[in-house]
Design a protein around this motif. Sequence first.
Motif, mmCIF file in Angstrom:
data_model
loop_
_atom_site.group_PDB
_atom_site.id
_atom_site.type_symbol
_atom_site.label_atom_id
_atom_site.label_comp_id
_atom_site.label_asym_id
_atom_site.label_seq_id
_atom_site.Cartn_x
_atom_site.Cartn_y
_atom_site.Cartn_z
ATOM 1 N N VAL A 37 0.833 -1.211 0.000
ATOM 2 C CA VAL A 37 0.000 0.000 0.000
ATOM 3 C C VAL A 37 0.866 1.260 0.000
ATOM 4 O O VAL A 37 0.560 2.237 -0.696
ATOM 5 N N TYR A 38 1.955 1.226 0.752
ATOM 6 C CA TYR A 38 2.824 2.407 0.787
ATOM 7 C C TYR A 38 3.460 2.659 -0.577
ATOM 8 O O TYR A 38 3.559 3.810 -1.026
ATOM 9 N N ARG A 39 3.878 1.589 -1.252
ATOM 10 C CA ARG A 39 4.461 1.748 -2.588
ATOM 11 C C ARG A 39 3.414 2.193 -3.604
ATOM 12 O O ARG A 39 3.727 2.915 -4.552
ATOM 13 N N LEU A 40 2.180 1.756 -3.400
ATOM 14 C CA LEU A 40 1.108 2.117 -4.326
ATOM 15 C C LEU A 40 0.710 3.583 -4.183
ATOM 16 O O LEU A 40 0.463 4.279 -5.175
ATOM 17 N N THR A 41 0.664 4.069 -2.917
ATOM 18 C CA THR A 41 0.125 5.414 -2.659
ATOM 19 C C THR A 41 1.166 6.429 -2.221
ATOM 20 O O THR A 41 0.930 7.637 -2.315
ATOM 21 N N ASP A 42 2.300 5.939 -1.662
ATOM 22 C CA ASP A 42 3.314 6.819 -1.084
ATOM 23 C C ASP A 42 2.701 7.711 -0.008
ATOM 24 O O ASP A 42 3.061 8.867 0.160
ATOM 25 N N SER A 43 1.740 7.132 0.752
ATOM 26 C CA SER A 43 1.006 7.898 1.768
ATOM 27 C C SER A 43 0.979 7.139 3.083
ATOM 28 O O SER A 43 0.521 5.981 3.144
#
Length: 414
Positions: A37-43
């Motif tokens: 998820v972090y790699r997908l959104t950078d959030s």
Amino acid sequence: MTRTENKSRLEVGSLLTALGISSMGDFIYLVAINVFVYRLTDSAIAVAGLWMIGPLASVMTKFWIGSIVDRSSLKNIMVWTDVIRGGLLIVIPFMESLWLLYGSLYLLAVAKSFFEVASFSYIAKWIPTTKRKQFNAYRQAITSGAFLIGPALSGALLLVTTTDVAIWMNSVSFFMSALLLQRLPQLEWKRTTFTNRMTTQMIRTDWKEVWRFSQSNGFVFYMYMLFQGMMILSFAMDAQEVVFTQETLSLSEAQYGLLISLTGLSAVVGSLVVASATRFLSIRWLIGVGSVLVAVGYMIYALSHSFWMTLVGFLILGFFNAFSGSGFITFYQNNLPEEMTGRIASVYGMVQSILQVIGVLLLGLLSDIVELRITLLFAASFILLLSMIQFYFVFRSSSATYYSESDQPIKNIS
């Protein structure tokens, strides 16, 4: 050993192995999905949202799941929820929409809620009363082992492969679990009471039955609330441990990682001690003494000023958590009517989830108002108080019948 006994041992082994594989899959997923998820959104906010999906799904589903579980094949529910989770994990790496991903993760959490209630009911109905204590101890050891191995395996996979491969490996673990569960015997259930269309009236009636059980079995209900009160405060303290160890105690990330690993290892050792000494450890002793010593471990941790003092506290609470956990779950299973196990477990589980979220939020807010050490000391003191109250009720002579380990059927509620 007769052929029947050998078959029974193999089936119990299949159940424990399936539960272990499923638990390890949960921990692999926990690490991999956060990175994905972090790699997908950078959030960071998007990642934080992941931690709300599980409790939200639990609150939204457990008030009606028991109504289905008690009227269905427990084996089929366990098998199909593993298959559903495995299938969802196959397609998740292909998702590029955050909201579609959240929706899939919510369905995963719902399937997990079904699996938890169904597996609890299956164990309570299938494992004989005289064997539950040892079975639960082995299950605690496997869960603690999964806690140690799962994240480490996920981290190793992320080093040599991608998050997609790690998630697909997790998918394989659920399919393996489903295959093992398929070998278990099919337990009887009252098909005549099941209606294909679940109604609000049926749920309302089931809630009334759970309430009547709680009223007529006040000791079981109060013991559950006392134990869960300690667990909720423990969970809230655990949510603050990273901040406390690194900011208040100034421990390094390596030291913190070592603390967690050794705590998990002590829990595995504690579970194996319980499993190998079930003849000498009564349910009363496991719950009463075990809970007090867990509370002592949390108190040492809250008072600690060094790595070594913190380690002593963690080792004590990890080791004796296996005692209190195995004892309580056995007590809980032994005192629930078989035909209502799913409904009671799901309704109580929903209340536990709500209180858990509230506990974490309140302790987090309190730590912003006063010093974190004072907050943790307050929580640890309250855990110790609850454990002492529980110790008193557990060892009262009038409560002895609730801790019987003979194979006597539980009377239905009137």
